[in-house]
Write a protein that holds these residues in place. Sequence first.
Motif, PDB file in Angstrom:
ATOM      1  N   UNK A 117       0.114   9.679  -3.466  1.00  0.00           N
ATOM      2  CA  UNK A 117      -1.027   9.840  -2.576  1.00  0.00           C
ATOM      3  C   UNK A 117      -0.562   9.732  -1.143  1.00  0.00           C
ATOM      4  N   UNK A 118      -1.390  10.218  -0.259  1.00  0.00           N
ATOM      5  CA  UNK A 118      -1.075  10.136   1.167  1.00  0.00           C
ATOM      6  C   UNK A 118      -1.404   8.741   1.675  1.00  0.00           C
ATOM      7  N   UNK A 119      -0.567   8.257   2.550  1.00  0.00           N
ATOM      8  CA  UNK A 119      -0.831   6.974   3.199  1.00  0.00           C
ATOM      9  C   UNK A 119      -0.793   7.158   4.701  1.00  0.00           C
ATOM     10  N   UNK A 120      -1.396   6.222   5.350  1.00  0.00           N
ATOM     11  CA  UNK A 120      -1.380   6.250   6.805  1.00  0.00           C
ATOM     12  C   UNK A 120      -0.077   5.618   7.260  1.00  0.00           C
TER      13      UNK A 120
ATOM     14  N   UNK B   4      -0.956  15.753   3.378  1.00  0.00           N
ATOM     15  CA  UNK B   4      -1.027  15.122   2.062  1.00  0.00           C
ATOM     16  C   UNK B   4       0.353  14.770   1.501  1.00  0.00           C
ATOM     17  N   UNK B   5       1.248  14.369   2.369  1.00  0.00           N
ATOM     18  CA  UNK B   5       2.573  13.911   1.958  1.00  0.00           C
ATOM     19  C   UNK B   5       2.702  12.430   2.281  1.00  0.00           C
ATOM     20  N   UNK B   6       3.396  11.752   1.432  1.00  0.00           N
ATOM     21  CA  UNK B   6       3.621  10.328   1.638  1.00  0.00           C
ATOM     22  C   UNK B   6       4.773  10.158   2.612  1.00  0.00           C
TER      23      UNK B   6
ATOM     24  N   UNK C 225       0.836  -1.207   0.000  1.00  0.00           N
ATOM     25  CA  UNK C 225       0.000   0.000   0.000  1.00  0.00           C
ATOM     26  C   UNK C 225       0.868   1.253   0.000  1.00  0.00           C
ATOM     27  N   UNK C 226       1.924   1.227   0.790  1.00  0.00           N
ATOM     28  CA  UNK C 226       2.828   2.373   0.849  1.00  0.00           C
ATOM     29  C   UNK C 226       3.545   2.569  -0.488  1.00  0.00           C
ATOM     30  N   UNK C 227       4.021   1.482  -1.096  1.00  0.00           N
ATOM     31  CA  UNK C 227       4.671   1.585  -2.408  1.00  0.00           C
ATOM     32  C   UNK C 227       3.719   2.142  -3.460  1.00  0.00           C
ATOM     33  N   UNK C 228       2.494   1.667  -3.423  1.00  0.00           N
ATOM     34  CA  UNK C 228       1.497   2.167  -4.376  1.00  0.00           C
ATOM     35  C   UNK C 228       1.232   3.664  -4.153  1.00  0.00           C
TER      36      UNK C 228
ATOM     37  N   UNK D 119      10.287  -0.750   5.276  1.00  0.00           N
ATOM     38  CA  UNK D 119       9.644  -1.693   4.367  1.00  0.00           C
ATOM     39  C   UNK D 119      10.246  -3.098   4.437  1.00  0.00           C
ATOM     40  N   UNK D 120      10.950  -3.391   5.505  1.00  0.00           N
ATOM     41  CA  UNK D 120      11.506  -4.734   5.675  1.00  0.00           C
ATOM     42  C   UNK D 120      10.484  -5.586   6.421  1.00  0.00           C
TER      43      UNK D 120
END
Length: 139
Positions: free
Chosen positions: A50-53, A64-66, A41-44, A71-72
């Motif tokens: 887009x912003x992610x949680x 509104x920043x990613x 989801x974060x990679x997408x 990611x390990x």
Amino acid sequence: MPNTMYLIRNSWICIAIALLCGLIAIRTSQASVGKQIKILDNDYAIRTNQAVVNEQSDNAHADNKVKKFNSTNYYSYATLIFSFVSLFLVIIGIGFLCYFSYSNLPQQPSAVDNPSTSKPKIDGKKTDQRSKTQQSSVP
């Protein structure tokens, strides 16, 4: 009879620990899938800007920043380790069980297994329990 109780004890200990490792591997597998979904989801979100949680805060939509997070997927490594340990211990446990079974096999055939050896020997010859007069009267 040899003292082989340690073999059966080791067998059950290995199999019990293997079962426990297998259950832990299933649990870490579930956690690994959840973590991998968050990573994807974060990679997408990064690719589509887009912003992610974030993992730490649920309010990442405000600016509104990613936000990139670790990611390990350590859960997948734990799952792999627990799975291999479980497999190894099952093989060792079955090996102990087979050795225990082999060690407790009778070493010499008993008289019950071979009825021809149960007849008494007289002068080195095998004879029946019947007397010679009884043997000669039998047609």
